[in-house]
Design an enzyme around this catalytic site. Structure first.
Site, PDB file in Angstrom:
ATOM      1  N   GLY A 156     -16.034  70.003  28.360  1.00 55.85           N
ATOM      2  CA  GLY A 156     -15.500  68.811  28.805  1.00 55.85           C
ATOM      3  C   GLY A 156     -15.703  67.390  28.157  1.00 55.85           C
ATOM      4  N   TYR A 157     -15.485  66.222  28.550  1.00 57.94           N
ATOM      5  CA  TYR A 157     -15.387  65.038  27.720  1.00 57.94           C
ATOM      6  C   TYR A 157     -16.860  64.710  27.460  1.00 57.94           C
ATOM      7  CZ  TYR A 157     -15.246  59.880  27.157  1.00 57.94           C
ATOM      8  OH  TYR A 157     -15.392  58.700  26.695  1.00 57.94           O
ATOM      9  N   LEU A 179     -13.286  75.817  31.907  1.00 58.55           N
ATOM     10  CA  LEU A 179     -12.174  75.477  31.381  1.00 58.55           C
ATOM     11  C   LEU A 179     -10.943  74.882  32.158  1.00 58.55           C
ATOM     12  CD1 LEU A 179     -11.777  78.038  28.250  1.00 58.55           C
ATOM     13  CD2 LEU A 179     -12.973  75.963  28.599  1.00 58.55           C
ATOM     14  N   LYS A 216     -13.807  65.519  39.467  1.00 55.58           N
ATOM     15  CA  LYS A 216     -14.428  64.045  39.319  1.00 55.58           C
ATOM     16  C   LYS A 216     -13.332  63.242  39.589  1.00 55.58           C
ATOM     17  CE  LYS A 216     -13.039  63.398  34.480  1.00 55.58           C
ATOM     18  NZ  LYS A 216     -13.319  62.728  33.331  1.00 55.58           N
ATOM     19  N   SER A 260     -23.211  59.521  39.281  1.00 51.32           N
ATOM     20  CA  SER A 260     -22.229  58.425  39.222  1.00 51.32           C
ATOM     21  C   SER A 260     -22.629  57.176  39.941  1.00 51.32           C
ATOM     22  CB  SER A 260     -21.000  59.138  39.772  1.00 51.32           C
ATOM     23  OG  SER A 260     -19.849  57.887  39.787  1.00 51.32           O
ATOM     24  N   TYR A 279     -15.775  62.587  46.795  1.00 51.48           N
ATOM     25  CA  TYR A 279     -16.252  62.813  45.363  1.00 51.48           C
ATOM     26  C   TYR A 279     -17.689  62.240  45.201  1.00 51.48           C
ATOM     27  CZ  TYR A 279     -17.568  61.968  40.488  1.00 51.48           C
ATOM     28  OH  TYR A 279     -18.292  61.938  39.449  1.00 51.48           O
ATOM     29  N   LYS A 328     -21.630  64.023  44.926  1.00 57.30           N
ATOM     30  CA  LYS A 328     -22.683  63.442  44.116  1.00 57.30           C
ATOM     31  C   LYS A 328     -24.045  62.977  44.627  1.00 57.30           C
ATOM     32  CE  LYS A 328     -20.558  63.807  40.196  1.00 57.30           C
ATOM     33  NZ  LYS A 328     -21.008  65.001  39.354  1.00 57.30           N
TER      34      LYS A 328
END
Ligand code: NAD
Ligand code: WQD
Length: 347
Positions: free
Chosen positions: A20-21, A43, A94, A134, A158, A162
């Site tokens: 991922g990023y 993926l 996310k 986050s 979300y 977390k």
């Protein structure tokens, strides 16, 4: 606290969500300092091509398995063969809006997946986890900047996943003195590796500001919608703490180096300053030379006016500090977009 005997310079590191990023950028920095890297990623939002580019940037090998972290057998195989000494845990969903529409999916993947991972770690006696949390866990600010003592009151599923995972990791470390859990609360990660070889490539219409601005600049989007210009900020638009993804990646390296971290530690990872939407747009226009056509829309539900980090604890505990400013963020983002007009597509 780490003592000299506990600290190894080069480690075998399992990176969940490494395609991922943020994970791919962290893999570059892990390999650059000599760690061995194994990526597990299903993926669903990552790109195997990004890992090939990581190998190219670093001229180093990394192993990859296409698997879901909820697959206990797949995890056991990885732990039995690669024998990681630490795990950096990025894998998860996310999108805030999607979590409101489909909360069970977010609890199942983010919380369920983390429990599966921690179970596999316990079985393999792998005792060190670094977790991608986050700033969303803070919710409405009681004061700013947010420090790690700020009350946590996430306002969407979300953010609640977390915070739950943070608490699960904390409880997991209490069972065995050898266990270590480091929670990194990311603010707004943006930017790309300066090679232009890897970057952020959201699937579909970007939810986040920076990729949307870049797609207006590269012609993929007709204009930017600015959600609200009546906030109590410098220019009425929303203000956020944008942290370069490489500075963020280097924070993860810091958690594996000799440091003063306690066995369970929560750290803000942000630039420690805020930038408004209009300020970011203006800097991007300056860097790209492309006017960013914009329209004002009403505020987006759930958005806060402004928030930013107090990152001093991360600096004190692991000598980390953000080095890359908004200009560098825009330069690196634009280079990624210019060199990869369709992201990793077609690779
Ligand atoms: P991303 O979607 O690019 O990366 C997440 C990766 O995890 C993807 O490659 C995806 O394929 C993989 N994945 C998802 N579910 C999986 C599963 N069940 N099994 C295996 N792989 C799975 O997102 P990102 O921006 O790189 O974020 C990485 C982490 O950082 C996430 O946990 C995210 O919540 C957190 N985070 C991101 C931001 C942000 O703005 N990007 C901010 C704060 C925290
Ligand atoms: C930034 C600013 C918008 C898009 C989100 C998640 C958070 C974290 C980071 C995962 C706001 C404005 C945006 C657009 C706009 N992700 N904006 N037009 O909302 O701070 O945080 O991403 O952990 O959990 O909530 O980031 O980039 O969406 O918005 O005007 O098309 O840009 O109103 O002020 P945000 P963002």
């Amino acid at each position: 606290m780490n003592t000299q005997k506990d600290w190894k310079i080069k480690m075998r590191v399992l990176v969940t969500g490494g395609a991922g990023y943020i994970g791919s950028h962290t893999c570059v920095e892990l390999l650059n300092v000599g760690h061995e890297v194994f990526v597990v990623d299903n993926l669903c939002n990552g790109h195997e091509a990004a890992l090939e580019r990581v190998r190219g940037i670093t001229n180093r090998e990394l192993q990859f398995t296409n698997a879901d972290i909820r697959d206990a057998n797949a995890l056991d195989n990885i732990f039995n063969t690669f024998k990681p000494e630490a795990v950096i845990h990025f894998a998860g969903l996310k999108a805030v809006g999607e979590s409101v529409a489909n909360p069970l999916k977010y609890y199942e993947v983010n919380v369920g997946g983390s429990i599966s991972l921690l179970s596999a770690m316990s079985k393999a006696e792998c005792n060190n986890i670094v977790f991608s949390s986050s700033a969303t866990v803070y919710g409405k600010p009681k004061y700013l900047p947010y420090d790690e003592e700020h009350p946590t009151n996430p306002v969407n599923p979300y953010g609640r996943t977390k915070l739950m995972i943070e608490n699960i990791i904390h409880d997991w470390t209490k069972v065995d003195l050898k266990r270590k859990g480091t929670v990194l609360r990311y603010f707004n990660p943006v930017g790309a590796h300066e090679s232009g070889q890897i970057g952020e490539e959201p699937i579909g219409i970007p939810n986040n500001l920076m990729p949307y601005i870049a797609q207006v600049a590269d012609g993929r989007r007709e204009h930017l919608n600015i959600f609200g210009n009546d906030y109590e900020t410098a220019d009425g638009t929303g203000a956020r703490d944008y942290i370069h993804v490489i500075d963020l990646a280097l924070a993860h390296i810091g958690t594996l180096n000799q440091n003063k971290l306690d066995r369970f530690e929560v750290l803000n990872i942000g630039a420690g300053k805020s930038t408004t939407v209009l300020e970011l747009v203006s800097k991007f226009e300056e860097i790209s030379g492309v006017p960013i056509k914009s329209k004002y829309l009403p505020r987006r539900d759930g958005d806060l006016a402004a928030f930013w980090a107090n990152p001093s604890k991360a600096s004190e505990k692991m000598s980390w500090k953000p080095e890359r400013n908004i200009k560098k963020i825009c330069e690196d983002t634009w280079r990624w977009h210019k060199l990869n007009s369709t992201g990793y597509e077609g690779e």
